[in-house]
Design a protein around this motif. Structure first.
Motif, PDB file in Angstrom:
ATOM      1  N   PRO A  95     -13.348 -11.401  10.824  1.00  0.00           N
ATOM      2  CA  PRO A  95     -13.382 -12.315   9.107  1.00  0.00           C
ATOM      3  C   PRO A  95     -11.723 -12.594   9.152  1.00  0.00           C
ATOM      4  CG  PRO A  95     -14.594 -10.273   9.094  1.00  0.00           C
ATOM      5  CD  PRO A  95     -14.067 -10.206  10.339  1.00  0.00           C
ATOM      6  N   TYR A  96     -11.603 -13.539   8.184  1.00  0.00           N
ATOM      7  CA  TYR A  96     -10.281 -13.904   7.971  1.00  0.00           C
ATOM      8  C   TYR A  96      -9.351 -12.996   7.273  1.00  0.00           C
ATOM      9  CZ  TYR A  96      -6.276 -17.144   7.713  1.00  0.00           C
ATOM     10  OH  TYR A  96      -4.808 -17.704   7.766  1.00  0.00           O
ATOM     11  N   SER A  97     -10.074 -12.150   6.084  1.00  0.00           N
ATOM     12  CA  SER A  97      -9.433 -10.959   5.465  1.00  0.00           C
ATOM     13  C   SER A  97      -8.604 -10.244   6.653  1.00  0.00           C
ATOM     14  CB  SER A  97     -10.146 -10.325   4.599  1.00  0.00           C
ATOM     15  OG  SER A  97     -11.250  -9.756   5.622  1.00  0.00           O
ATOM     16  N   GLU A  98      -9.392  -9.739   7.608  1.00  0.00           N
ATOM     17  CA  GLU A  98      -8.861  -8.970   8.695  1.00  0.00           C
ATOM     18  C   GLU A  98      -7.538  -9.714   9.699  1.00  0.00           C
ATOM     19  OE1 GLU A  98     -11.510  -6.970  11.502  1.00  0.00           O
ATOM     20  OE2 GLU A  98     -12.966  -6.667   9.628  1.00  0.00           O
ATOM     21  N   LEU A  99      -7.852 -10.982   9.800  1.00  0.00           N
ATOM     22  CA  LEU A  99      -6.732 -11.875  10.462  1.00  0.00           C
ATOM     23  C   LEU A  99      -5.407 -11.895   9.526  1.00  0.00           C
ATOM     24  CD1 LEU A  99      -8.715 -14.612  12.025  1.00  0.00           C
ATOM     25  CD2 LEU A  99      -8.235 -12.543  12.983  1.00  0.00           C
ATOM     26  N   ALA A 100      -5.603 -12.019   8.229  1.00  0.00           N
ATOM     27  CA  ALA A 100      -4.664 -11.936   7.079  1.00  0.00           C
ATOM     28  C   ALA A 100      -4.005 -10.605   7.190  1.00  0.00           C
ATOM     29  CB  ALA A 100      -5.090 -12.469   5.860  1.00  0.00           C
ATOM     30  N   GLY A 101      -4.814  -9.600   7.152  1.00  0.00           N
ATOM     31  CA  GLY A 101      -4.171  -8.173   7.158  1.00  0.00           C
ATOM     32  C   GLY A 101      -3.260  -8.011   8.479  1.00  0.00           C
ATOM     33  N   GLU A 102      -3.747  -8.576   9.500  1.00  0.00           N
ATOM     34  CA  GLU A 102      -2.740  -8.684  10.649  1.00  0.00           C
ATOM     35  C   GLU A 102      -1.316  -9.160  10.517  1.00  0.00           C
ATOM     36  OE1 GLU A 102      -2.770 -10.182  15.106  1.00  0.00           O
ATOM     37  OE2 GLU A 102      -4.814  -9.114  14.709  1.00  0.00           O
ATOM     38  N   MET A 103      -1.704 -10.436   9.921  1.00  0.00           N
ATOM     39  CA  MET A 103      -0.272 -11.338   9.944  1.00  0.00           C
ATOM     40  C   MET A 103       0.546 -10.624   8.961  1.00  0.00           C
ATOM     41  SD  MET A 103      -1.796 -15.244   9.734  1.00  0.00           S
ATOM     42  CE  MET A 103      -3.206 -14.900   8.816  1.00  0.00           C
ATOM     43  N   ILE A 104       0.088 -10.285   7.735  1.00  0.00           N
ATOM     44  CA  ILE A 104       0.971  -9.177   6.921  1.00  0.00           C
ATOM     45  C   ILE A 104       1.552  -8.042   7.468  1.00  0.00           C
ATOM     46  CG2 ILE A 104       0.713  -7.688   4.804  1.00  0.00           C
ATOM     47  CD1 ILE A 104      -1.766  -9.822   3.900  1.00  0.00           C
ATOM     48  N   GLY A 105       0.735  -7.120   8.234  1.00  0.00           N
ATOM     49  CA  GLY A 105       1.311  -6.067   8.784  1.00  0.00           C
ATOM     50  C   GLY A 105       2.274  -6.444   9.927  1.00  0.00           C
ATOM     51  N   LEU A 106       2.056  -7.425  10.786  1.00  0.00           N
ATOM     52  CA  LEU A 106       2.980  -7.558  11.627  1.00  0.00           C
ATOM     53  C   LEU A 106       4.256  -8.331  11.202  1.00  0.00           C
ATOM     54  CD1 LEU A 106       0.924  -8.948  14.885  1.00  0.00           C
ATOM     55  CD2 LEU A 106       2.537  -6.901  14.715  1.00  0.00           C
ATOM     56  N   ALA A 107       4.117  -8.935  10.295  1.00  0.00           N
ATOM     57  CA  ALA A 107       5.196  -9.654   9.537  1.00  0.00           C
ATOM     58  C   ALA A 107       6.159  -8.513   8.829  1.00  0.00           C
ATOM     59  CB  ALA A 107       4.977 -10.843   8.574  1.00  0.00           C
ATOM     60  N   SER A 108       5.471  -7.591   8.198  1.00  0.00           N
ATOM     61  CA  SER A 108       6.349  -6.474   7.355  1.00  0.00           C
ATOM     62  C   SER A 108       6.806  -5.556   8.332  1.00  0.00           C
ATOM     63  CB  SER A 108       5.365  -5.866   6.517  1.00  0.00           C
ATOM     64  OG  SER A 108       5.775  -4.708   6.054  1.00  0.00           O
ATOM     65  N   GLY A 109       6.058  -5.173   9.256  1.00  0.00           N
ATOM     66  CA  GLY A 109       6.702  -4.167  10.234  1.00  0.00           C
ATOM     67  C   GLY A 109       7.828  -4.759  11.240  1.00  0.00           C
ATOM     68  N   GLY A 110       7.360  -6.133  11.767  1.00  0.00           N
ATOM     69  CA  GLY A 110       8.205  -6.717  12.628  1.00  0.00           C
ATOM     70  C   GLY A 110       9.614  -6.978  12.096  1.00  0.00           C
ATOM     71  N   VAL A 111       9.582  -7.570  10.909  1.00  0.00           N
ATOM     72  CA  VAL A 111      10.893  -7.900  10.210  1.00  0.00           C
ATOM     73  C   VAL A 111      11.575  -6.655   9.877  1.00  0.00           C
ATOM     74  CG1 VAL A 111      10.148  -8.295   7.682  1.00  0.00           C
ATOM     75  CG2 VAL A 111      12.374  -9.422   8.926  1.00  0.00           C
ATOM     76  N   VAL A 135      -6.286   2.296   4.867  1.00  0.00           N
ATOM     77  CA  VAL A 135      -5.581   1.194   3.733  1.00  0.00           C
ATOM     78  C   VAL A 135      -6.456   0.003   3.933  1.00  0.00           C
ATOM     79  CG1 VAL A 135      -3.505   0.134   2.988  1.00  0.00           C
ATOM     80  CG2 VAL A 135      -3.492   2.645   3.967  1.00  0.00           C
ATOM     81  N   LYS A 136      -7.187  -0.512   3.003  1.00  0.00           N
ATOM     82  CA  LYS A 136      -7.985  -1.741   2.898  1.00  0.00           C
ATOM     83  C   LYS A 136      -7.784  -2.381   1.695  1.00  0.00           C
ATOM     84  CE  LYS A 136     -10.474  -0.963   6.887  1.00  0.00           C
ATOM     85  NZ  LYS A 136      -9.945  -1.606   7.885  1.00  0.00           N
ATOM     86  N   MET A 137      -7.395  -3.728   2.044  1.00  0.00           N
ATOM     87  CA  MET A 137      -7.385  -4.463   0.863  1.00  0.00           C
ATOM     88  C   MET A 137      -8.759  -5.117   0.494  1.00  0.00           C
ATOM     89  SD  MET A 137      -3.745  -6.495   1.703  1.00  0.00           S
ATOM     90  CE  MET A 137      -3.710  -6.628   3.465  1.00  0.00           C
ATOM     91  N   THR A 138      -9.364  -4.880  -0.625  1.00  0.00           N
ATOM     92  CA  THR A 138     -10.597  -5.426  -0.607  1.00  0.00           C
ATOM     93  C   THR A 138     -10.919  -6.606  -1.668  1.00  0.00           C
ATOM     94  OG1 THR A 138     -10.890  -3.811  -2.689  1.00  0.00           O
ATOM     95  CG2 THR A 138     -11.296  -3.106  -0.418  1.00  0.00           C
ATOM     96  N   THR A 139      -9.603  -7.241  -2.094  1.00  0.00           N
ATOM     97  CA  THR A 139     -10.102  -8.353  -2.985  1.00  0.00           C
ATOM     98  C   THR A 139      -8.904  -9.526  -2.397  1.00  0.00           C
ATOM     99  OG1 THR A 139      -8.384  -7.892  -4.446  1.00  0.00           O
ATOM    100  CG2 THR A 139     -10.544  -7.156  -4.824  1.00  0.00           C
ATOM    101  N   LYS A 140      -9.226 -10.901  -2.639  1.00  0.00           N
ATOM    102  CA  LYS A 140      -8.613 -11.996  -2.117  1.00  0.00           C
ATOM    103  C   LYS A 140      -7.255 -11.813  -2.969  1.00  0.00           C
ATOM    104  CE  LYS A 140      -8.563 -16.718  -2.397  1.00  0.00           C
ATOM    105  NZ  LYS A 140      -9.486 -18.259  -2.768  1.00  0.00           N
ATOM    106  N   GLN A 141      -7.132 -11.322  -4.267  1.00  0.00           N
ATOM    107  CA  GLN A 141      -5.977 -11.184  -5.118  1.00  0.00           C
ATOM    108  C   GLN A 141      -5.068  -9.955  -4.304  1.00  0.00           C
ATOM    109  OE1 GLN A 141      -5.200 -13.281  -7.170  1.00  0.00           O
ATOM    110  NE2 GLN A 141      -3.097 -12.166  -7.126  1.00  0.00           N
ATOM    111  N   GLN A 142      -5.492  -9.138  -3.920  1.00  0.00           N
ATOM    112  CA  GLN A 142      -4.601  -8.127  -3.321  1.00  0.00           C
ATOM    113  C   GLN A 142      -4.229  -8.586  -1.969  1.00  0.00           C
ATOM    114  OE1 GLN A 142      -8.110  -5.022  -2.835  1.00  0.00           O
ATOM    115  NE2 GLN A 142      -6.559  -3.599  -4.137  1.00  0.00           N
ATOM    116  N   ILE A 143      -4.804  -9.102  -1.142  1.00  0.00           N
ATOM    117  CA  ILE A 143      -4.478  -9.991   0.149  1.00  0.00           C
ATOM    118  C   ILE A 143      -3.307 -10.928  -0.537  1.00  0.00           C
ATOM    119  CG2 ILE A 143      -4.811 -11.378   1.859  1.00  0.00           C
ATOM    120  CD1 ILE A 143      -7.609  -9.948   2.022  1.00  0.00           C
TER     121      ILE A 143
END
Length: 170
Positions: free
Chosen positions: A52-68, A89-97
């Motif tokens: 699901p896109y929520s998981e893809l977005a979580g990956e983008m968020i985590g990689l960008a955060s940890g990467g930079v 650690v899970k973001m469960t709402t669109k607003q959290q993401i």
């Protein structure tokens, strides 16, 4: 006719400031894709067995955060609340993401200027396991965002939602 040869002049094709603007432009478009998802489908919809896109977005968020953070400081951990590698650690709402996305956007704005261009060809061990150079890791982070954003475009179209224009990065 006399010709002289001299060493080619070394110039930067892309400055660090331009790269930051380029990356953030892609992230702005990524945020528009994320915002276009209906809440339920963000977490439940997938195509062809993709996450699901929520998981893809979580990956983008985590990689960008940890990467930079890793490139700027040598510490390859993401901000704990954004750590997509931590299954607790899970973001469960669109607003959290969206809020996490915005937090990482500011993190990039703060940390990217701290990455010295003189280190771009230095070898690193990203996240303690991926041998790379600083330059290649920066490119990987943008490539990962682009790859997953394209999956989001496919999802939105499958849902009957027109995605944002792929060129509208600003």
């Amino acid at each position: 006719m006399t010709t002289t040869t001299s060493a080619p002049k070394q110039t930067e094709l892309v400055t660090p400031a331009f790269f930051l603007s380029y990356w953030q432009g892609h992230r702005k478009l990524g945020r528009k894709v994320l915002a276009a998802f209906p809440e339920k489908e963000l977490f439940a919809f997938s195509v062809g067995g993709m996450r699901p896109y929520s998981e893809l977005a979580g990956e983008m968020i985590g990689l960008a955060s940890g990467g930079v953070k890793g490139l700027a400081t040598g510490n390859w951990e993401t901000t704990p609340m954004l750590d997509h590698f931590n299954s607790d650690v899970k973001m469960t709402t669109k607003q959290q993401i969206l809020e996490a996305w915005d937090e990482v956007t500011e993190q990039i704005n703060t940390l990217m200027p701290q990455i010295s261009p003189e280190t771009f060809d230095d070898k690193i061990m990203a996240f303690g396991q991926y041998e790379s150079t600083v330059r290649d890791m920066l490119l990987y982070l943008t490539d990962n965002d682009t790859h997953h954003r394209a999956q989001g475009f496919v999802y939105l179209r499958a849902l009957g939602i027109e995605p944002p224009a792929f060129w509208d990065r600003y």
